[in-house]
Design an enzyme around this catalytic site. Structure first.
Site, PDB file in Angstrom:
ATOM      1  N   LEU A 290       0.823  -1.207   0.000  1.00 20.11           N
ATOM      2  CA  LEU A 290       0.000   0.000   0.000  1.00 20.11           C
ATOM      3  C   LEU A 290       0.859   1.261   0.000  1.00 20.11           C
ATOM      4  CD1 LEU A 290      -2.725  -1.154   2.557  1.00 20.11           C
ATOM      5  CD2 LEU A 290      -2.853  -1.153   0.060  1.00 20.11           C
ATOM      6  N   ASP A 291       2.066   1.176   0.541  1.00 16.93           N
ATOM      7  CA  ASP A 291       2.988   2.315   0.525  1.00 16.93           C
ATOM      8  C   ASP A 291       4.163   1.963  -0.389  1.00 16.93           C
ATOM      9  OD1 ASP A 291       4.218   4.709   0.992  1.00 16.93           O
ATOM     10  OD2 ASP A 291       4.815   4.264   3.049  1.00 16.93           O
ATOM     11  N   PHE A 292       3.899   2.006  -1.685  1.00 17.70           N
ATOM     12  CA  PHE A 292       4.863   1.564  -2.692  1.00 17.70           C
ATOM     13  C   PHE A 292       5.637   2.789  -3.184  1.00 17.70           C
ATOM     14  CE2 PHE A 292       6.772  -0.208  -6.338  1.00 17.70           C
ATOM     15  CZ  PHE A 292       6.524  -1.571  -6.423  1.00 17.70           C
TER      16      PHE A 292
ATOM     17  N   GLN B   1      10.759   2.826   0.565  1.00 16.88           N
ATOM     18  CA  GLN B   1      10.456   1.521   1.146  1.00 16.88           C
ATOM     19  C   GLN B   1      11.396   0.431   0.625  1.00 16.88           C
ATOM     20  OE1 GLN B   1       8.444   1.626   3.506  1.00 16.88           O
ATOM     21  NE2 GLN B   1       7.090   3.343   3.124  1.00 16.88           N
TER      22      GLN B   1
END
Length: 283
Positions: A66-68, A72
């Site tokens: 979801l936090d691409f 990350q």
């Protein structure tokens, strides 16, 4: 990422706290990546393709990040690896109609089919793929790519960002990107033109100095580039006005391309059994 160990423990009155020990990687800096060779950026994209394929077919099912975003990820031995899995999810969105499967991004929106089981088809996979396109592929693949590869790369980049591609897009991308040392002629060789100058071969010789800088280079104080064969080395030397010679090393890149030093003069040639020098012949 590589998981070396983990343990459960209570921390600050929070039960079932998980501590993990993972491999160390370098933070991903997009500006720095754009200054590296195209071949190194190709390797990063290839590792990302493999990650996308695994996320789409993991033992837990299709996993979405979801936090691409680049922060990350880290670089480990030239390959991209994800480090933060806090926002990973295996839940496919439920739906009653296609309108429930609406995906919104800053530059483009998608609507996916709603399956008879009441789930948005491949939403996790498509979210990962489009984020890979907008954060990585669109910047790293086309920039300074070999001219002979640009039509293929344009096709790949457009496919990852095309909302009409509802099939297994990352599987197709992995097939098209996968290189091997034996496939250098197809995937990494530049178009070789006829040489404009003649070169004299000097075996077991090296030019220690006479460096000039070029971009991109594997050496920050000289011009060290990878080539498919001697013809490509000649073409590169012909393209630089200051290049008067080049030295073949016994080092290769991860795809098997040979590293070559390009020199602006050949006044001081030293013996070296591990290298071969080519000197431009002047009339």
């Amino acid at each position: 990422f590589q998981l070396y160990g983990y343990c459960y423990q209570d921390s600050n009155d929070i039960p079932d706290t998980l501590t993990t020990i993972t491999e160390l990687g370098s933070p991903l800096e997009m500006i720095q990546l754009l200054q590296t060779s195209w071949e190194d950026r190709f390797r990063i994209c290839l590792s990302l393709v493999r990650l996308l394929h695994y996320l789409a077919h993991s033992p837990l099912g299709s996993v979405t990040l979801l936090d691409f975003r680049p922060r990350q990820f880290v670089i480990v031995d030239g390959e991209l690896k994800v480090t933060d899995l806090d926002d990973a999810s295996i839940e496919e969105s439920s739906c009653t109609s296609n309108s429930d499967c609406f995906m919104e991004f800053p530059a483009r929106n998608f609507t996916l089919p709603c399956s008879v089981e009441g789930r948005c088809q491949s939403m996790n996979e498509k979210r990962n793929l489009y984020n890979a396109y907008r954060f990585f592929f669109t910047y790293l693949l086309p920039h300074s790519a070999p001219s002979s590869l640009r039509p293929l790369l344009d096709k790949i980049v457009n496919a990852t960002g095309n909302r009409n591609k509802h099939g297994n897009a990352n599987g197709c991308l992995a097939l098209e990107l996968s290189p091997s040392p034996s496939a250098n002629s197809e995937f990494t060789q530049k178009c070789v033109k006829s040489a404009n100058a003649k070169y004299r071969r000097v075996p077991e010789a090296f030019i220690p100095d006479e460096n000039y800088r070029c971009w991109p280079s594997y050496h920050h104080k000289g011009c060290l580039l990878s080539v498919f064969d001697i013809n490509e080395a000649i073409e590169i030397c012909d393209s630089y006005s200051q290049c008067k010679a080049f030295v073949l090393t016994n080092q290769t890149t991860w795809t098997g391309r040979q590293l070559v030093f390009f020199k602006m003069a050949s006044n001081h040639i030293m013996p070296d059994p591990d290298k071969i020098t080519y000197v431009k012949v002047t009339d």
